[in-house]
Design a protein around this motif. Sequence first.
Motif: not given
Length: 709
Positions: A16, A18-19, A23, A26, A58, A68-69, A78, A98-99, A101
């Motif tokens: 992925s 880098k974020a 925010r 995004w 992502l 995921l989160r 989750d 958000e993420k 996992v």
Amino acid sequence: MAAGEEAPARAAPPASKKAPRNRGEWRAAERLPVAQVAVDVPLAHLDRPFDYRVPEHLDAVAVPGVRLRVRFAGRLVDGFLLARVAGSDHGGKLAWVEKVVSPEPALTADVAAVCRAVADRYAGVMADVLRLAVPPRHAKVEAEPQRAAAGAVAAGAVAAEPAVTESAAAEVGRDGWARYPRGPALLDALAGGRAAHAVWQALPGETWQDRLAEAAAATVSAGRGVLLVVPDHRDVEALHTACAELLGKDAVVALAADLGPAERYRRWLAVRRGQVRVVVGTRSAVFAPVEKLGLVVVWDDGDDLHAEPRAPYPHVRDVLVLRAHTGGAALLVAGFARTAEGQLLVESGWAQAVEAERGVVRSVMPRVVALDETGGQLARDPDAMAARLPAVAFEAARTAITAGRPVLVQVPRAGYVPWLSCASCRETARCRACAGPLGVPGRATGSGNGREGTPALPHCRWCGRAEPAFRCAACGSRRLRAGVIGSGRTAEELGRAFPGVPVRASGGGAPVLTSVSARAEIVVATPGAEPRVGAGAGYGAALLMDGWALLGRPDLRVAEETLRRWLGAAALVVPHTEGGRVVVMADAALPVVQGLVRWDPAGHAAAELAARAEVGFPPAVRMAALDGVPDAVAEVLATLPDTVEVLGPVELDPVTDDPAAEKRERALLRVPRAQGRVLAAELHAAQATRSARKASEPVRVRLDPVEIG
């Protein structure tokens, strides 16, 4: 990939980006920017996918099936990514994913569809089913090279190479399955990749694990996967060994809940990555993500270990039926006994019965003797009906021991003397003061009932009062007998009755034996803990003790369960042509005893299903059980339509001795089988209404509960 070959190197998952630190910087992914996510929130009114925006950084790793989160109701939770779509029906602004996992897709589309179907069938929540289906992530195992994971999936000492190649696997097992008229046709269907549905009635003495391994080999020859679910770890070991000897140790994996988190996830991950085609496991393996699933099998579907004790309480048999239906796989429901649910599959035409002809059954079954089956037994042994071990049982045991064969003694429960009954009429002995059941607390200690070491007086198990002068209220007799003598006391008594003969215990507090030697000895086992006899031999005799205790339980399935336990023990005995005998301590006139004597579980299941249809009990109808405090149960009942028949509610026994504890009730709901989906939907809607307004008292909902008594 042929069995025994190492898996090819797996391409590394895309990294992925880098974020951005802010925010607000995004940006959504250019292609399919919306993710449909199953969030881990076990509330009925939130039981649906939610849409989230996939950020550009992502995009590469946010693929269907990953963990995921996401932010839900102000907190991170989750979830699983179910699908990526181009747009959303939601009118407002979508939150971000958000993420990711892990880039490992843990949830396949097939398993997700089955989880949704199971939740709908049992009026449950998909989040609860997903917890059962997907094990917790173990990051260290997930990071292992794929070659290391593939080499670690085998369990137990098995042959290193397959006994047959995949091209010849379709021809394996023709001799064993030839004893069943539809057996070869079943193998042909599996080898041809067709979705056959069958209920297999195994013959007495059948090496069922070899037959199931042969069915698995036929399925593998068609390039499809196999999932075999059995009740306990002993069955897992036996079936895994049979499959591995036939297909090779790298082609089969054993999944069970007692493996430990790391090893279980390692094996599960090998299945998910397609390294292993055949899975053998217990209840926890029923959702295993087998690639190109072609056959699902459940052995001994009447065993209560197949019933999940966690919400939404699915049964292995029903889950596999759904997997066969949604995935186009073949289904095999197998066992020595047959449940009413299995019989319903046959009578509805959805499945075919695979069973041997009566002549073949009679040639391989042991001789089964019940109490007073000919009318002359009581003349020779007047105390046979009252004796715990009548003369015919002693004779069968002595004959087997003389022939150098072991004797199996099945006892319904463990321990010693739990309660007392009248020796004449077998009514439960009760206290004159409070009507509680009488029991023997053990030996006296010299402080109340006489000298140390003398038998203690019967005491009430409720009020503790001694009863020195018992008299039966039903018949006036003063004689007492043990209500049910457990395996421990039985082993001691048999040791005195057969001096010099070794007596071994299996289950009931003692270690459960996997197998015993083919020598003269007595094996006392509780139901389900009967060890097999090694070297392909069998028991010379089986004594099925205290049949009245098994049949006296207040349960809808008591006859079916009793016959299943008896058949499981009797199937380990050698045929009558070799002197094999089974003595069941129960009245020969009982239908369940006749089912054992004739070895006709299919006939007994048909009669059981007809009787349940007549009185309106499962599986002829769909039922649900509601448990909760009276107000909560009444609230759910008030939302149901008039077409739902309500039985009860009735008060449940308290789970605590606290007198201030709130009372709990149970109500049974009944609808025709065709309206089962409607009932599940209504119950789910009622639970959703209660969870939406944050009702404090939960109501447990169980559809088709295992126990109804």
